[in-house]
Design an enzyme around this catalytic site. Structure first.
Site, PDB file in Angstrom:
ATOM      1  N   SER A 143       0.863  -1.194   0.000  1.00 19.79           N
ATOM      2  CA  SER A 143       0.000   0.000   0.000  1.00 19.79           C
ATOM      3  C   SER A 143       0.889   1.230   0.000  1.00 19.79           C
ATOM      4  O   SER A 143       2.052   1.173   0.424  1.00 19.79           O
ATOM      5  CB  SER A 143      -0.866  -0.002   1.268  1.00 19.79           C
ATOM      6  OG  SER A 143      -1.507   1.245   1.424  1.00 19.79           O
ATOM      7  N   TYR A 156      -1.764  -1.259  10.861  1.00 23.91           N
ATOM      8  CA  TYR A 156      -1.914  -1.520   9.419  1.00 23.91           C
ATOM      9  C   TYR A 156      -0.738  -0.936   8.636  1.00 23.91           C
ATOM     10  O   TYR A 156      -0.143  -1.623   7.802  1.00 23.91           O
ATOM     11  CB  TYR A 156      -3.232  -0.939   8.912  1.00 23.91           C
ATOM     12  CG  TYR A 156      -3.411  -1.126   7.417  1.00 23.91           C
ATOM     13  CD1 TYR A 156      -3.668  -2.392   6.885  1.00 23.91           C
ATOM     14  CD2 TYR A 156      -3.282  -0.055   6.533  1.00 23.91           C
ATOM     15  CE1 TYR A 156      -3.809  -2.573   5.509  1.00 23.91           C
ATOM     16  CE2 TYR A 156      -3.429  -0.231   5.162  1.00 23.91           C
ATOM     17  CZ  TYR A 156      -3.687  -1.493   4.653  1.00 23.91           C
ATOM     18  OH  TYR A 156      -3.814  -1.678   3.300  1.00 23.91           O
TER      19      TYR A 156
END
Ligand SMILES: NC(=O)c1ccc[n+]([C@@H]2O[C@H](COP(=O)([O-])OP(=O)(O)OC[C@H]3O[C@@H](n4cnc5c(N)ncnc54)[C@H](OP(=O)(O)O)[C@@H]3O)[C@@H](O)[C@H]2O)c1
Length: 265
Positions: A143, A156
């Site tokens: 990401s 995360y």
């Protein structure tokens, strides 16, 4: 003698929705024989039916909770029973949780590490001998979060930093083997991810968003070209390019503000 029924598969985790489903559709259209892995049996079987109906080989469906301790072993057994090996591995399954780490459920945050980090590493290392034998490919879905500080989604962001670091190092280590490792780094993408993460009411949701199809296509092309890393979308590319010039002292409160939940949605 080689077994004519032995299958050399492209294995996609998290194929039951979002980016994983689009990756499966693209890979099938390009002629890959697939193994689809996730927990949602109905969604995986529906996708397998759809791919077979389009004339591609019927994907092998393996319903599995990858966050489980024995998941890697179970996956390896299921593939061996199906007389299949992995040539291409796409580690896509993952989830996030929005909120201050101290307020989020600790067990769920560790489960996220189990899926986003431990399972991804387990599958990569476990199937690496098969992938090297096939001179295949690995793609790990990271990401843009890997390049940013992540207050409001601390665990995360840290998992995705691991994914980029691990993937880039392996890309270098495996150069002599012909195997390439690609880190796919999307930004906001329209999938079930935001709802699961609880990001629906954060200001961050108003940032430029890509479709799962566009992200999957960029990732597929980068993987097949053997690229080390692909950041998808112009806004995300600019964000990552500017990061080294942005003081952490400014970024930390800014990201914390953008990712905080709002009462008014
Ligand atoms: N959407 C975004 O904005 C965005 C941005 C950057 C990166 N990403 C990354 O993109 C990847 C795909 O996410 P997505 O956006 O496509 O979200 P999604 O639609 O929620 O898909 C997540 C996939 O992971 C699977 N999964 C979740 N927990 C699992 C478990 N314990 N065992 C096996 N499979 C599991 C889900 O299947 P089941 O629920 O059926 O198990 C689903 O197929 C993730 O790694 C995510 O971190 C997403």
């Amino acid at each position: 003698m080689t077994d004519p029924h032995f299958r050399r598969l492209t294995l996609i985790t998290g194929a039951s929705s979002g980016i994983g489903t689009e990756l499966a559709r693209i890979c099938a259209a390009k002629g890959h024989d697939l193994a689809l892995v996730a927990r949602s049996s109905d969604a995986l079987h529906a996708l397998s039916d759809e791919i077979a109906a389009a004339g591609a080989p019927r994907p092998l469906v393996i319903v599995l909770d990858l966050a489980g301790r024995d998941a890697g072993e179970e996956l390896e057994t299921a593939l061996a029973q199906a007389r299949a090996s992995v040539s291409i591995l796409i580690n896509n399954a993952g989830f996030g949780l929005a909120g201050p780490a101290r307020a989020l459920n600790a067990r769920e945050q560790v489960e996220m590490i189990d899926l986003n980090v431990r399972s991804l590493s387990d599958l990569t290392l476990r199937f690496l001998p098969q992938i090297i034998a096939a001179r295949g490919r690995i793609m790990n879905v990271a990401s843009v979060a890997a390049f940013l500080p992540g207050p409001g989604m601390a665990t995360y962001y840290a998992t995705k930093s691991f994914v980029v670091s691990f993937s880039e190092s392996l890309w270098q280590e495996l150069r002599a083997t012909g195997v390439t490792v690609t880190a796919l780094c999307p930004g906001l993408t329209t999938t079930g991810f935001q709802a699961r993460a609880g990001l629906d009411t954060a200001l961050l949701k108003n940032m430029p968003t890509q479709s799962a199809r566009d992200v999957a296509m960029s990732g597929y092309e980068a993987m097949m070209a053997g690229r080390r890393r692909i950041v998808t979308g112009a806004f995300n590319k600019l964000t990552v390019a500017l990061m080294p010039f942005m003081p952490r002292a400014l970024l930390l409160p800014l990201l914390g503000y953008l990712q905080a939940k709002r009462r008014d949605g």
